[in-house]
Write a protein that holds these residues in place. Structure first.
Motif, PDB file in Angstrom:
ATOM      1  N   ASN A  89      44.699  29.677  61.983  1.00 47.34           N
ATOM      2  CA  ASN A  89      45.865  28.926  61.487  1.00 47.34           C
ATOM      3  C   ASN A  89      45.628  27.419  61.403  1.00 47.34           C
ATOM      4  N   VAL A  90      44.390  27.024  61.155  1.00 51.35           N
ATOM      5  CA  VAL A  90      44.106  25.600  60.918  1.00 51.35           C
ATOM      6  C   VAL A  90      44.099  25.397  59.399  1.00 51.35           C
ATOM      7  N   PHE A  91      44.793  24.347  58.946  1.00 53.86           N
ATOM      8  CA  PHE A  91      44.912  24.064  57.506  1.00 53.86           C
ATOM      9  C   PHE A  91      43.964  22.921  57.134  1.00 53.86           C
ATOM     10  N   TYR A  92      43.065  23.180  56.180  1.00 55.45           N
ATOM     11  CA  TYR A  92      42.164  22.137  55.667  1.00 55.45           C
ATOM     12  C   TYR A  92      42.538  21.875  54.213  1.00 55.45           C
ATOM     13  N   SER A  93      42.610  20.607  53.807  1.00 55.52           N
ATOM     14  CA  SER A  93      42.980  20.326  52.420  1.00 55.52           C
ATOM     15  C   SER A  93      42.454  18.962  51.988  1.00 55.52           C
ATOM     16  N   LYS A  94      42.430  18.774  50.668  1.00 57.22           N
ATOM     17  CA  LYS A  94      42.000  17.483  50.124  1.00 57.22           C
ATOM     18  C   LYS A  94      42.500  17.367  48.687  1.00 57.22           C
ATOM     19  N   ILE A  95      42.750  16.138  48.256  1.00 55.82           N
ATOM     20  CA  ILE A  95      43.085  15.917  46.850  1.00 55.82           C
ATOM     21  C   ILE A  95      41.793  15.651  46.084  1.00 55.82           C
ATOM     22  N   LEU A  96      41.586  16.422  45.005  1.00 51.40           N
ATOM     23  CA  LEU A  96      40.337  16.327  44.249  1.00 51.40           C
ATOM     24  C   LEU A  96      40.578  15.837  42.829  1.00 51.40           C
ATOM     25  N   ASN A  97      39.594  15.114  42.315  1.00 55.18           N
ATOM     26  CA  ASN A  97      39.597  14.590  40.947  1.00 55.18           C
ATOM     27  C   ASN A  97      38.448  15.226  40.161  1.00 55.18           C
TER      28      ASN A  97
END
Ligand code: GLV
Ligand code: MN
Length: 226
Positions: free
Chosen positions: A143-151
């Motif tokens: 239940n660990v959330f990894y995220s990033k905004i990508l271009n």
């Protein structure tokens, strides 16, 4: 005497651990589809034979067209409640992929649209953004959330089987291409899986699972009714 017995039982325990280790070493482990046994095996997707993959089209009938596919060249229609569409180039669409352990998707997402949380039971995924600005995220089994905004030009990876999504957080249409280490990764789209299965999951299972009243479940089911 007691000391000798103790030393012997210690040696015996060490020997047993080594033996188990040696026995496990040669066991094959596959993190993706099994390796092919020949150069290619253009899938005969109409065959009535059921095997783990598809039987091969006879080599004499194979042409150049079996190795090329233009199904990802066209923009998908994102006019749906999610504002996104996934066009799949898996073994069903592109039978030349049969047994090669690879496939791709094209994902079009309108501004504000979402490729909803889903997982691929048989593959890890990687992807590259071509247009737009995307929030890409996945959640681990812990239940660990990894995220990033990508271009554009930026890549991501989703470990095998983990729940993930892409959301268009830009002003423009977003386009990305994804790739998988399976000719048929499968896709479990969580809202559809839970609320639009046939036959449907019993309401009391869903009310208990989400700790809500049946009216909430009815409302969600109505959104996904076919
Ligand atoms: C994106 O997550 C895809 O499955 O193509
Ligand atoms: Mn995916």
């Amino acid at each position: 005497m007691a000391a000798i017995l103790k030393t012997q039982s210690g040696l015996y325990a060490q020997f047993t651990v080594c033996l188990i280790g040696l026995l496990l070493l040669p066991l094959p482990s596959h993190s993706s589809d099994p390796d092919p046994l020949q150069d290619f095996c253009i899938g005969d997707t109409k065959s009535e034979l059921s095997v783990n993959g598809f039987p091969c089209k006879p080599a004499a009938n194979v042409t150049s067209d079996d190795f090329f596919y233009d199904g990802l060249s066209k923009e998908g229609n994102t006019s749906n409640p999610f504002g996104s569409i996934v066009t799949q180039a898996n073994v069903w669409a592109f039978p030349g992929l049969n047994t090669l352990g690879i496939s791709m998707n094209r994902v079009d997402i309108a501004p504000g649209g979402l490729n909803p949380p889903h997982s691929h039971p048989r593959a890890a995924e990687t992807g590259v953004v071509i247009n737009g600005k995307l929030l890409v995220g996945f959640i681990t089994t812990g239940n660990v959330f990894y995220s990033k905004i990508l271009n554009p030009g930026q890549m991501f990876l989703i470990p095998k089987g983990l729940v993930h999504f892409q959301k268009n957080v830009g002003e423009e249409k977003a386009l990305l291409f994804t790739a998988f280490n399976s000719h048929f990764p499968g896709s479990v789209v969580l809202p559809m899986n839970l609320f639009a299965s046939k036959p449907s999951v019993p309401d009391d299972v869903l009310t208990k699972t989400f700790q809500v009243e049946k009216t909430v479940i009815d409302e969600i089911k109505s959104k996904f009714a076919a």
